[in-house]
Design an enzyme around this catalytic site. Structure first.
Site, PDB file in Angstrom:
ATOM      1  N   GLU A  33      23.865  14.051  37.608  1.00 30.86           N
ATOM      2  CA  GLU A  33      24.589  13.890  39.047  1.00 30.86           C
ATOM      3  C   GLU A  33      24.244  12.546  39.408  1.00 30.86           C
ATOM      4  O   GLU A  33      25.380  11.810  39.761  1.00 30.86           O
ATOM      5  CB  GLU A  33      24.288  14.976  39.887  1.00 30.86           C
ATOM      6  CG  GLU A  33      24.984  16.283  39.521  1.00 30.86           C
ATOM      7  CD  GLU A  33      23.845  16.998  38.657  1.00 30.86           C
ATOM      8  OE1 GLU A  33      22.928  16.628  38.309  1.00 30.86           O
ATOM      9  OE2 GLU A  33      24.296  18.133  37.867  1.00 30.86           O
TER      10      GLU A  33
ATOM     11  N   HIS B 132      24.438  28.228  44.197  1.00 36.94           N
ATOM     12  CA  HIS B 132      25.910  28.276  43.919  1.00 36.94           C
ATOM     13  C   HIS B 132      26.771  28.530  45.083  1.00 36.94           C
ATOM     14  O   HIS B 132      27.954  29.021  44.736  1.00 36.94           O
ATOM     15  CB  HIS B 132      26.141  29.136  42.638  1.00 36.94           C
ATOM     16  CG  HIS B 132      25.604  28.821  41.596  1.00 36.94           C
ATOM     17  ND1 HIS B 132      24.397  29.329  41.038  1.00 36.94           N
ATOM     18  CD2 HIS B 132      26.253  28.193  40.410  1.00 36.94           C
ATOM     19  CE1 HIS B 132      24.024  28.912  40.174  1.00 36.94           C
ATOM     20  NE2 HIS B 132      24.951  27.882  39.637  1.00 36.94           N
TER      21      HIS B 132
HETATM   22  C1  LIG Z   1      21.356  20.002  38.748  1.00 38.75           C
HETATM   23  C2  LIG Z   1      22.300  20.839  37.930  1.00 38.75           C
HETATM   24  N1  LIG Z   1      23.426  20.289  37.402  1.00 38.75           N
HETATM   25  C3  LIG Z   1      24.481  21.177  37.063  1.00 38.75           C
HETATM   26  C4  LIG Z   1      24.119  22.387  36.767  1.00 38.75           C
HETATM   27  C5  LIG Z   1      24.983  23.468  36.085  1.00 38.75           C
HETATM   28  N2  LIG Z   1      24.437  23.860  34.757  1.00 38.75           N
HETATM   29  C6  LIG Z   1      24.005  25.123  34.667  1.00 38.75           C
HETATM   30  S1  LIG Z   1      23.513  25.306  33.194  1.00 38.75           S
HETATM   31  C7  LIG Z   1      23.922  23.940  32.589  1.00 38.75           C
HETATM   32  C8  LIG Z   1      23.851  23.596  31.257  1.00 38.75           C
HETATM   33  C9  LIG Z   1      22.386  23.234  30.539  1.00 38.75           C
HETATM   34  O1  LIG Z   1      22.488  22.781  29.377  1.00 38.75           O
HETATM   35  P1  LIG Z   1      20.886  22.661  28.523  1.00 38.75           P
HETATM   36  O2  LIG Z   1      19.814  22.193  29.572  1.00 38.75           O
HETATM   37  O3  LIG Z   1      21.151  22.278  27.460  1.00 38.75           O
HETATM   38  O4  LIG Z   1      20.431  24.253  28.441  1.00 38.75           O
HETATM   39  P2  LIG Z   1      20.981  25.457  27.435  1.00 38.75           P
HETATM   40  O5  LIG Z   1      21.920  26.297  28.610  1.00 38.75           O
HETATM   41  O6  LIG Z   1      21.698  24.934  26.536  1.00 38.75           O
HETATM   42  O7  LIG Z   1      20.049  26.345  27.430  1.00 38.75           O
HETATM   43  C10 LIG Z   1      24.783  23.158  33.525  1.00 38.75           C
HETATM   44  C11 LIG Z   1      25.253  21.901  33.588  1.00 38.75           C
HETATM   45  C12 LIG Z   1      22.802  22.988  37.063  1.00 38.75           C
HETATM   46  N3  LIG Z   1      22.380  24.235  37.149  1.00 38.75           N
HETATM   47  N4  LIG Z   1      21.946  22.076  37.765  1.00 38.75           N
END
Ligand SMILES: Cc1ncc(C[n+]2csc(CCOP(=O)(O)OP(=O)(O)O)c2C)c(N)n1
Ligand SMILES: Cc1ncc(C[n+]2csc(CCOP(=O)(O)OP(=O)(O)O)c2C)c(N)n1
Ligand SMILES: [Mg+2]
Ligand SMILES: [Mg+2]
Lengths: 394, 325, 394, 325
Positions: free
Chosen positions: D60, D130
């Site tokens: 972000e 959320h």
């Molecule tokens: C600071 C923040 N930004 C956005 C999100 C929304 N979000 C939740 S999971 C995710 C993707 C995460 O991907 P990754 O780190 O590769 O983990 P995976 O789900 O593949 O295990 C996002 C964008 C969040 N939880 N926190």
């Protein structure tokens, strides 16, 4: 001349770029799909009990994921996240730790949690946000945590646990504990500024952290090749003066071996290490997600064959440590147990109204206590509108 | 008792806290050998070693995250953010993590041992990146405590209380007073209460409320008002979160009037919260509108700092408007 | 099997760490202290006019720094920051750019600013926060900026310009401009989360940015070896899949050559590149700082010999492009000019009161206009208390 | 006119803005091919290409910094922060950079073309990560504009105005209404004014003020009050910064009473600013204390969401308290 820049100064006289792919990090693979080892590979030292505990944990998680995803689809819980395809990654790494090591997870590491001893009831209570939930029903499903088993409560903001792991491990070192911190995160979360801060601080302050990246190819819909350009995540280690190792995340022997070795080294030298486990997020990101919007069934099908549980099972069978019939029966029993536990947990009451304000501070501040008192009076007036709490206001 | 300026009082508090509890660890940018750019941590590395007082890399989000982790383990990190203007990269770690750590885990884990120290406020020709007073940004965050001392005695007692407090505290230090404010300070350990305002002067016509470096300024205005025959009750809020509405309301019920002064811009500043609360608690006692004397709704300026600030003259005018309403 | 992890998967079967120093980046050196080139080195193509402009710029900045530091000690300006020892770093890199390229600086890059054509008067007006300052007297001394010469106004929060540079360059690319962005930052600022975000985003979105790290050994009192453990900053590039090059920051020919080459490459391929210039912050961090609290006079003395201006001068003399006597006279004249300009600027009025609220928004919002009106009325009542504005309220 | 839900209205606004001005570029986490986790940017990448609608890495602070840079170059980035709860890592880039860009440079540079879109608010069983409504955190920041629409028609017109606005705007989208709120929306381009509140219902006894998703809730309360013979004037603030004090004050001068409702916690929430301003502007007209109906001073809960929220019943009670004072 002294070198204040903290860099090795070697000289060239002709300008040339260092290539963007100057560093290549290989992937450790020990176990083949058929349960045999790769040529030249040796299995890590692993006694039968540990191996079976690892296997049982993977199976437990697989079945739990199936059931709870179904429960979510039935509307019994509001949300769920599977770890399909990554069971070896989290179980193999957790198994290589001591119980005193702190685990800081992202959210898809139920394998590690279960390995540590989180009970079926504890899973269920969290998923149903009931009054027996250790987290007092405050966080969405899958945000587990338990002090007793050194598993830090999960927090949704991504990457925040990474510098926290550095601080936690630094404190472990200061306290002279024979324990370190393992910090899981996704390849997506590794883009956050906190990743940079956390790794750099751990390196500078010599904090014993295992930074464990689960590179599963996706961050929700975003494929890894829109997340970064470098060669995976492991190659960033050199930028922090940190050692790195990359493993095949579907190969539990490789994961276990690498983590064990990293743990020994990190504790002995008070150094962080970056591990990267290559796997594939086989399921949807979460129960709110539908991957058909961003990837093909064919791609998923290819990866579905790469099953970490089947691979480990083949090895266990080869070792003569697993009785297939008994195992099948056990899995069946597990299905029943999970369903039973689910039925119990969903009937447990929600947390009482006092937990609306407890734990904001060690003790409620006066203004908050007053807000609660006013709220109780309000609920007394409109009991029908607040069915969860109205009947038991004290 | 000894004569100390505010920096010395803070340094002394840190020294006593580190001596008392080896879980207390001080760190931040330039905090180690150098003792911080303002020298608040002077000599602490020498005395307690590099492991307990050290420089960090230049990353506020890292400092805050590291502090959260240490505190979660049970230690008592006292992390310095070099200027309050640079606390914003740490905003997520503080607002989403520090503040919610105990709550979200159902008290399985907490970061209660944590203190963020940070110099805030103007009056040093620092422009908008070395003068901000960001307390209101944090005051909207349940789970945090926020403390602002006005002089060396308060600084030492409140800082020791913050370190001892089982909740995370942001401790804003009025840097303008670091060397300018000098006073008698007991050499021994003592704590002053968090969450309690202090009535510095009894009065009957109007209550004048401020905190931190603005206390000096409102005192000046109060003296001007006294010359006009106006009797002011003067309150130092000391804690922004939790804040002592009862003490303020009791005073306003007596005087019927309230003037609030703070350095930060008016809109969204903490004076709004106070005014909103007090107009409700004291509705039938208020004889004139609650006045807010604050910074203008602009970034903190440089060349026109004098014009911008909530000074004694503007405060005096507000007091007079209030009593002459 | 497809590889979703965005990493090159090569396999090993025995666990081994990738070493923390697996990547070594050499330092480009072309010019020796005596003005001769290193064996095997060739000077970049540099015509006499450009070379002399570079030299004059370095001298200008050196003299300006001396004078303004003195002015600060006399209390005539409130604050100052020198770039002593880093003149070649910023002038050499700026000279390798096109005037259309955007420069985003940290604060110690007056060399680049001057090279771009910022006038002596403009320097002075900013330093005195007077009404002729392009920045309207709003920021502390040395926070220069000018739209006309594509030099982004400096902002004190460190590292924030790094992802901004990525966005700016991405926009340049989208606009089809034949221009890129050069972004300067210190090795200290490179610890900020914004560094990670900015480099990664530029790499992923193929933004033509030259990320230019001035590694001068210190961030205020913090030496580089308490800032990071890796081999300088350049080695981080590989983690972003980015090319890198490191230069001797006191060697203006090396800086110029590397920057030129990087610019050509970045524009042609729409790729960011990381450059690291190794120098030494010879002066105090700023006029508020006293380095004797954290480093030795001996260390400084060693580095004082490594003078980038003397080195370049020796080369120019060897080229027969510089007349030493004329040069000395010019420098003397410069001293006078600077003093004269200083005397003029310090007498220019401060910005008018309308600039207390202008530029917060494109047009003042009503509440702010009202605050200004009330303030004016207040100043009318107490003119003596506000001497800067009282006399000219309109 | 067409029937659209709020997501469709937002998508339509983005589509029109991108068609109108090729400087408009949409990006954020999962915003590209997938069209965002809520699908607000659906089909935009298909239509305008990957260069103008794309996924970003998961950062972000990077998104905000990148957006600042693009806007400084003169483009019109519309950056999505996936949930308002995750806007805090971008806090420094927004509060110290975006907000001060024009001011600090003396208008040499500005990021006026910039819009941050972000879904905010509760009601979706999202817990404290959320469900947050962080508008007040930004409202203390001169240089920003803050807009919150209540329905599809407002969302489209206000979003187009935000993109056209020469100042940076944070556009908070009530995600609870994304699909739930459906209404008639003109298919053509139109803008609605930023900085103007809207009086939705004339009344004489009490003014009821809210914004975003809370408008539905206060409407319910207002209907309950009407059954009790209480006539409410209902105002949607629409812009938090700048906010339309004149419209609110004119209403309160008429009704003599004010109830403010917002989702965010009470302390430090924007209702405080409104109450403080209105008690001053309307002092002699106020017949009862200004009431604030807000979230409790805790993180947003999960299991006890119903108890926590500023619902219609609490609002109704506040209305009745206000008129019966
Ligand atoms: C600071 C923040 N930004 C956005 C999100 C929304 N979000 C939740 S999971 C995710 C993707 C995460 O991907 P990754 O780190 O590769 O983990 P995976 O789900 O593949 O295990 C996002 C964008 C969040 N939880 N926190
Ligand atoms: C976000 C932020 N944190 C802290 C500071 C205070 N500060 C100003 S300069 C500086 C050191 C910067 O060092 P470096 O980046 O190496 O640049 P150098 O001064 O060596 O040129 C610090 C800590 C700041 N300006 N911004
Ligand atoms: Mg992933
Ligand atoms: Mg430096």
């Amino acid at each position: 001349m002294t070198n204040p820049n903290n860099a090795t100064i070697t000289t060239v006289h002709r300008a040339e770029f260092t290539a963007s792919d100057a560093l290549k990090i290989p992937t450790l693979r020990i176990l083949q799909d058929d349960g045999s080892l790769y040529d030249g590979a040796t299995a890590p030292e692993l006694d039968k009990d540990t191996a079976l505990k690892m296997y049982d944990t993977m199976v437990f998680i697989r079945v739990l994921d199936e059931r709870m995803l179904a429960a979510q689809r039935q509307g019994r819980i509001s949300f769920y996240m599977q770890c399909l395809g990554e069971e070896a990654t989290t179980v193999g790494s957790a198994a290589a730790l001591s119980d005193q090591d702190m685990i800081m997870a992202q959210y898809r590491e139920q394998g590690a949690l279960r390995y540590r001893g989180f009970t079926l009831e504890q899973f269920m209570n969290q998923l149903f946000s009931n009054e027996k939930d250790l987290g007092k029903g405050r966080q969405m499903p899958v945000h587990y945590g338990s002090n007793a088993i050194n598993y830090m409560t999960i927090s949704s903001p991504l990457g925040t646990q990474i510098p926290q792991a550095s601080g936690y491990a630094y404190a472990q070192k200061l306290r002279g504990l024979d324990a370190l911190t393992l910090c899981y995160f996704g390849e997506g979360a590794a883009s956050e500024g906190d990743f940079h801060a956390g790794l750099n601080m751990a390196a500078v302050h010599k904090a014993p952290v295992l930074f464990f990246c689960r590179n599963n190819g996706y961050a929700i819909s975003t494929p890894a090749n829109e997340q970064f350009v470098g060669d995976g995540i492991a190659c960033r280690a050199v930028g922090y003066g940190m050692k790195a190792i990359r493993v095949d995340g579907a190969d539990i022997l490789a994961v276990y071996q690498a983590t064990k070795m990293a743990r020994d080294y990190a504790l002995k030298h008070n150094e962080p290490i970056l591990l990267e486990s290559m796997a594939y997020r086989l399921g949807a990101h979460s129960s709110s997600d539908d991957p058909s919007g961003y990837r093909s069934k064919e791609e998923e099908a290819l990866w579905r064959k790469n099953d970490p549980i089947a691979r480990f099972k083949a090895w266990l069978l080869k070792q003569g440590w697993l009785d297939e019939a008994a195992d099948n029966a056990k899995t069946e029993q597990l299905r029943t147990d999970i369903l039973d536990a689910l039925k119990v947990a969903e009937k447990v009451a929600k947390p009482g109204i006092e937990h609306l304000i407890s734990d904001v501070y060690a003790e409620p501040i006066p203004a908050l206590q007053q807000q609660l008192d006013e709220l109780k009076a309000h609920i007394h007036k409109y009991p029908d509108a607040y069915p969860i709490t109205a009947g038991r206001l004290d | 008792m000894a004569k100390m300026n505010m920096l010395q009082a803070i340094n002394n508090a840190l020294d006593l806290a580190m001596a008392k509890d080896d879980g207390v660890v001080c760190f931040g940018e330039d905090v180690g050998h150098f003792g911080g750019v303002f020298r608040a941590t002077s000599k602490l590395q020498e005395k307690y070693g590099k492991a307990r007082c050290f420089n960090t890399p230049l990353t506020e989000q890292g400092i805050a995250g590291f502090a959260n982790g240490m505190a979660a383990q049970g230690m008592k990190p006292v992390a310095e953010i070099q200027f309050a203007d640079y606390i914003f990269p740490a905003f997520d770690q503080i607002v989403n993590e520090t503040a919610k750590f105990r709550y979200r885990s159902g008290n399985e884990f907490n970061v209660g041992g944590l203190v963020f120290r940070t110099p805030y406020g103007g009056g040093i020709a620092g422009g908008h990146y070395h003068s901000q007073s960001p307390e209101a940004y944090f005051a909207h965050t349940p789970g945090l405590k926020i403390v602002v001392p006005r002089d060396p005695y308060q600084a030492k007692g409140l800082l020791l209380a913050s370190i001892a407090c089982p909740d995370p505290v942001i401790f804003f230090e009025p840097k303008k007073l670091y060397r300018a404010s000098v006073g008698e300070v007991p050499e021994d350990y003592y704590e002053l209460p968090i969450g309690k305002a202090e009535v510095l002067q009894q009065g009957k016509d109007v209550t004048v409320l401020a905190w931190g470096a603005q206390m000096e300024i409102v005192q000046k205005a109060v003296e001007m008002a006294a010359e006009q025959g106006v009797s002011c009750e003067v309150i130092d809020l000391r804690s922004i979160l939790p804040w002592d509405a009862d003490t303020v309301a009791a005073s306003v019920k007596k005087t019927g009037r309230l003037v609030i002064n703070h350095e930060a811009p008016l809109t969204g500043g903490f004076a709004g919260e106070i005014a909103a609360t007090i107009q409700k608690m004291c509705f039938l006692h208020l004889e004139s509108p609650i006045e807010r004397v604050c910074g203008l709704d602009t970034p903190y300026p440089l060349a026109l700092e004098k014009e911008y600030v909530a000074d004694h003259l503007k405060t005096f005018e507000a007091i007079m408007r209030s009593v002459n309403f």
